[in-house]
Design a protein around this motif. Sequence first.
Motif, PDB file in Angstrom:
ATOM      1  N   GLU A  79       0.832  -1.201   0.000  1.00  0.00           N
ATOM      2  CA  GLU A  79       0.000   0.000   0.000  1.00  0.00           C
ATOM      3  C   GLU A  79       0.868   1.253   0.000  1.00  0.00           C
ATOM      4  N   ASN A 177      -4.217  -7.510   6.611  1.00  0.00           N
ATOM      5  CA  ASN A 177      -4.323  -7.235   5.188  1.00  0.00           C
ATOM      6  C   ASN A 177      -5.019  -5.888   4.992  1.00  0.00           C
ATOM      7  N   PRO A 178      -4.451  -4.992   4.178  1.00  0.00           N
ATOM      8  CA  PRO A 178      -5.047  -3.662   4.035  1.00  0.00           C
ATOM      9  C   PRO A 178      -6.269  -3.621   3.125  1.00  0.00           C
ATOM     10  N   MET A 179      -6.609  -4.761   2.480  1.00  0.00           N
ATOM     11  CA  MET A 179      -7.722  -4.776   1.535  1.00  0.00           C
ATOM     12  C   MET A 179      -8.644  -5.950   1.867  1.00  0.00           C
ATOM     13  N   ASN A 180      -9.292  -5.881   3.012  1.00  0.00           N
ATOM     14  CA  ASN A 180     -10.105  -7.003   3.484  1.00  0.00           C
ATOM     15  C   ASN A 180     -11.494  -6.500   3.868  1.00  0.00           C
ATOM     16  N   HIS A 272     -12.777   5.307   8.359  1.00  0.00           N
ATOM     17  CA  HIS A 272     -11.421   5.627   8.789  1.00  0.00           C
ATOM     18  C   HIS A 272     -11.439   6.664   9.904  1.00  0.00           C
ATOM     19  N   SER A 300      -8.353  -4.179  11.280  1.00  0.00           N
ATOM     20  CA  SER A 300      -9.166  -3.086  10.754  1.00  0.00           C
ATOM     21  C   SER A 300      -8.591  -2.582   9.440  1.00  0.00           C
ATOM     22  N   SER A 301      -9.429  -2.540   8.419  1.00  0.00           N
ATOM     23  CA  SER A 301      -9.036  -2.051   7.099  1.00  0.00           C
ATOM     24  C   SER A 301     -10.002  -0.946   6.684  1.00  0.00           C
ATOM     25  N   PHE A 304      -9.959   0.900   3.276  1.00  0.00           N
ATOM     26  CA  PHE A 304     -10.410   0.103   2.147  1.00  0.00           C
ATOM     27  C   PHE A 304     -11.936   0.011   2.133  1.00  0.00           C
TER      28      PHE A 304
END
Length: 351
Positions: A79, A177-180, A272, A300-301, A304
């Motif tokens: 990211e 994972n930043p995209m979950n 966010h 926490s993502s 995304f």
Amino acid sequence: MDQHKTALIVGANGVIGGNLARHLETLNDWSVIGLSRRGGQSTGKIRHISVDLLDPTDCLNKLADLTGVTHIFHAAYQERPTFAALVAPNLAMLVNTVTTIEKVARNLAHVSLMQGYKVYGAHLGPFKTPAREDEDNHMPPEFNMDQQAFLQKQQQGKSWTWSALRPSVVIGTATGNPMNLAMVIGLYAAMSKELGLPLRFPGKPGAYDTLLEMTDAGLLARATVWAATHPQCANQAFNITNGDLFRWNEMWPKIARFFDMETAAPLPMSLHGVMADKAALWQTMKEKYGLADHPYEAVSSWGFGDAVFSWNYDFFADGSKARRLGFHGYVQTDEMFLSVFREMRAQRIIP
């Protein structure tokens, strides 16, 4: 009996790479090597290697003995704060891996690249739907396009082939994972319930009613192996989706019922922003419900989630090309969400 194959999964700890590794474990003619920054415990058929893929020297030192690799599955992602900044690191990880393995693995047969709808400009705003694999490129920067261009050029005159998989939002379980999106929805619902709140859709006005699709991580794993092992798929890209379409205005109440919650009118908000102060609540919930001790930032993502819930335009692609060439996998999206939430409960990620 099929010839034994060795998979090198780049990004083995993510939602995509982790599910791919688990799928390959079930196949008798595969062994698996997983690459990631933090590594992992080698068990069964999977050997984990911790490597800095941005460092060519570390790649050479850590990967020089991988002479038996036959298939590279590139699912790594780093990211960055801007689209332009994404290009250099994400391209470098692919270049360093492929050029290193090419030198040592004489039987390299295929390189599989994981992409997404950024190829179609989906991150920029409304795009042509259904998107098809032969759409024209859009104005850069876009690292997915640069990665594919590298593979196309690198493959010329070589015996190995490549494929590019283009899923929609990939749904599965994996922490850190930043995209979950599954983790976003699961935590948001659990925390809303803990606070005695209804489950409100937090997206932009209009996003509740648009048409979109998702991609189950297990389905994607099966499609990835299919594309990497069938000659008719060589040197092509494929949209891979569950096969159905949905709107949040129908899906959201189903998710709420799973968590025994009521819904209320959508209320646009930045997850966010509003979830930034919830680490203490998360710690209290972990202790109260005996949840696994994952730090708040690993589960926490929210950024995304904000991106996905901002899509107030249709978001789907044409998946018929893969079906025409032989892949007929299908997953019902509402059942997929509920199955993933059950798995998150079984892993004590959510109460």
